[in-house]
Design a protein around this motif. Structure first.
Motif, PDB file in Angstrom:
ATOM      1  N   ASN A 185       0.681  -1.660   0.271  1.00 19.97           N
ATOM      2  CA  ASN A 185      -0.431   0.016   0.012  1.00 19.97           C
ATOM      3  C   ASN A 185       1.152   1.217  -0.165  1.00 19.97           C
ATOM      4  O   ASN A 185       1.386   1.368   0.554  1.00 19.97           O
TER       5      ASN A 185
ATOM      6  N   VAL B 256      -0.257   4.522   0.447  1.00 21.93           N
ATOM      7  CA  VAL B 256      -0.867   5.587   1.442  1.00 21.93           C
ATOM      8  C   VAL B 256      -0.198   4.844   2.949  1.00 21.93           C
ATOM      9  O   VAL B 256      -0.385   3.760   3.465  1.00 21.93           O
TER      10      VAL B 256
ATOM     11  N   GLY C 183      -2.569   3.477   6.386  1.00 19.23           N
ATOM     12  CA  GLY C 183      -4.168   3.745   5.592  1.00 19.23           C
ATOM     13  C   GLY C 183      -5.132   3.449   5.797  1.00 19.23           C
ATOM     14  O   GLY C 183      -6.448   3.378   6.394  1.00 19.23           O
ATOM     15  N   SER C 184      -4.725   2.543   7.232  1.00 17.35           N
ATOM     16  CA  SER C 184      -5.473   1.950   7.609  1.00 17.35           C
ATOM     17  C   SER C 184      -5.831   2.115   9.265  1.00 17.35           C
ATOM     18  O   SER C 184      -6.400   2.288  10.262  1.00 17.35           O
TER      19      SER C 184
ATOM     20  N   TRP D 149      -1.521  12.043   9.175  1.00 21.03           N
ATOM     21  CA  TRP D 149      -2.955  12.349   8.224  1.00 21.03           C
ATOM     22  C   TRP D 149      -3.060  13.281   9.414  1.00 21.03           C
ATOM     23  O   TRP D 149      -2.842  13.581  10.057  1.00 21.03           O
TER      24      TRP D 149
ATOM     25  N   SER E 218      -3.456  13.304   3.569  1.00 22.44           N
ATOM     26  CA  SER E 218      -2.928  12.156   2.846  1.00 22.44           C
ATOM     27  C   SER E 218      -1.835  12.847   3.499  1.00 22.44           C
ATOM     28  O   SER E 218      -2.069  13.481   2.767  1.00 22.44           O
TER      29      SER E 218
ATOM     30  N   VAL F 145     -11.118   2.259  -0.864  1.00 20.28           N
ATOM     31  CA  VAL F 145     -11.662   3.180   0.408  1.00 20.28           C
ATOM     32  C   VAL F 145     -12.684   2.459   0.965  1.00 20.28           C
ATOM     33  O   VAL F 145     -14.114   2.188   0.502  1.00 20.28           O
TER      34      VAL F 145
ATOM     35  N   ASP G 103      -9.555   1.611   6.354  1.00 15.71           N
ATOM     36  CA  ASP G 103      -8.909   0.902   4.727  1.00 15.71           C
ATOM     37  C   ASP G 103      -8.558   1.401   3.754  1.00 15.71           C
ATOM     38  O   ASP G 103      -9.107   1.214   2.603  1.00 15.71           O
ATOM     39  N   VAL G 104      -7.667   2.641   3.731  1.00 10.67           N
ATOM     40  CA  VAL G 104      -7.615   3.615   2.237  1.00 10.67           C
ATOM     41  C   VAL G 104      -6.060   2.715   2.071  1.00 10.67           C
ATOM     42  O   VAL G 104      -4.535   3.260   2.838  1.00 10.67           O
ATOM     43  N   GLY G 105      -6.056   2.340   0.934  1.00  9.81           N
ATOM     44  CA  GLY G 105      -5.358   2.013  -0.202  1.00  9.81           C
ATOM     45  C   GLY G 105      -5.252   2.460  -1.670  1.00  9.81           C
ATOM     46  O   GLY G 105      -5.784   2.715  -1.854  1.00  9.81           O
TER      47      GLY G 105
END
Length: 213
Positions: free
Chosen positions: A90, A92, A95-96, A109, A132, A147, A207-209
């Protein structure tokens, strides 16, 4: 991720309960799954969860039925199956949303407006946002954006930036449930910033990836 296997009894008698083992790259145990008794000609579906954080790269998963040899079989040589998977890293950072140096906001963030953080996800009220840190990307390249969003319909804004941070363009996507979509970077894009915007009654993001395709 969840790894699922179908265990088949191809013999001419019922098979008792057993254990199925899942092993990564021949040495690392992912987990075991209790397998119910299977009648002659029947099947059973079993699964284990695999934590893939930090496991970027190609892996061979070996699934072994009746790993403790609890079932008497006419053929003991057909109990293994293999699966080759590639885990993509990932791009990002955090991202979690699970990493937090101060316990009150997620690392990597920044927030604007009415926001909250519970250690596992980040929420934004109407007109509020989480942004981010810039993510390094290659120009003219396709990526998969993922996302998770709950609550009211939110928005994911992908800002495309030059090497000096100049905004070259942006992509705006509605988000509710699981967003999984390809995006392409513009010529000259060196990094992107993902902005999560809250909906009418607030949106919770997780869960942004951003993954290479």
């Amino acid at each position: 991720m969840t790894i699922t296997a179908t265990i088949a009894n191809t013999g001419n008698a019922d098979a008792g309960a057993s254990t199925t083992r899942f092993v990564r790259n021949g040495t690392t145990l992912i987990g075991t799954a209790s397998t119910p008794a299977i009648p002659e000609g029947g099947t059973a579906v079993v699964s284990v969860n695999w934590e893939t954080a930090g496991q970027t790269g190609q892996h061979t998963i070996t699934i072994s039925a009746d790993s403790a040899t609890a079932v008497a079989e006419s053929n003991e040589g057909n109990n293994d199956g293999t699966l080759t998977v590639t885990v993509k890293g990932n791009k990002v950072s955090n991202g979690s949303f699970t990493a937090s140096s101060n316990g009150s906001s997620p690392d990597s963030w920044s927030s604007s407006g009415q926001t909250s953080y519970d250690g596992n996800s980040a929420s934004a009220g109407p007109g509020s946002s989480w942004s981010s840190d810039p993510v390094a990307v290659d120009p003219g390249t396709s990526y998969d954006l993922v996302v998770s969003a709950a609550g009211s319909m939110g928005t994911v804004l992908v800002e495309q930036l030059s090497a000096t941070g100049l905004v070259l363009g942006s992509v705006s996507l509605p988000a509710l449930g699981t967003l999984d979509t390809p995006i392409s970077t513009l010529s000259g894009t060196a990094q992107v910033r993902i902005v999560l915007l809250g909906g009418l009654t607030g949106t919770t993001f997780d869960d942004v990836g951003l993954f290479e395709r």
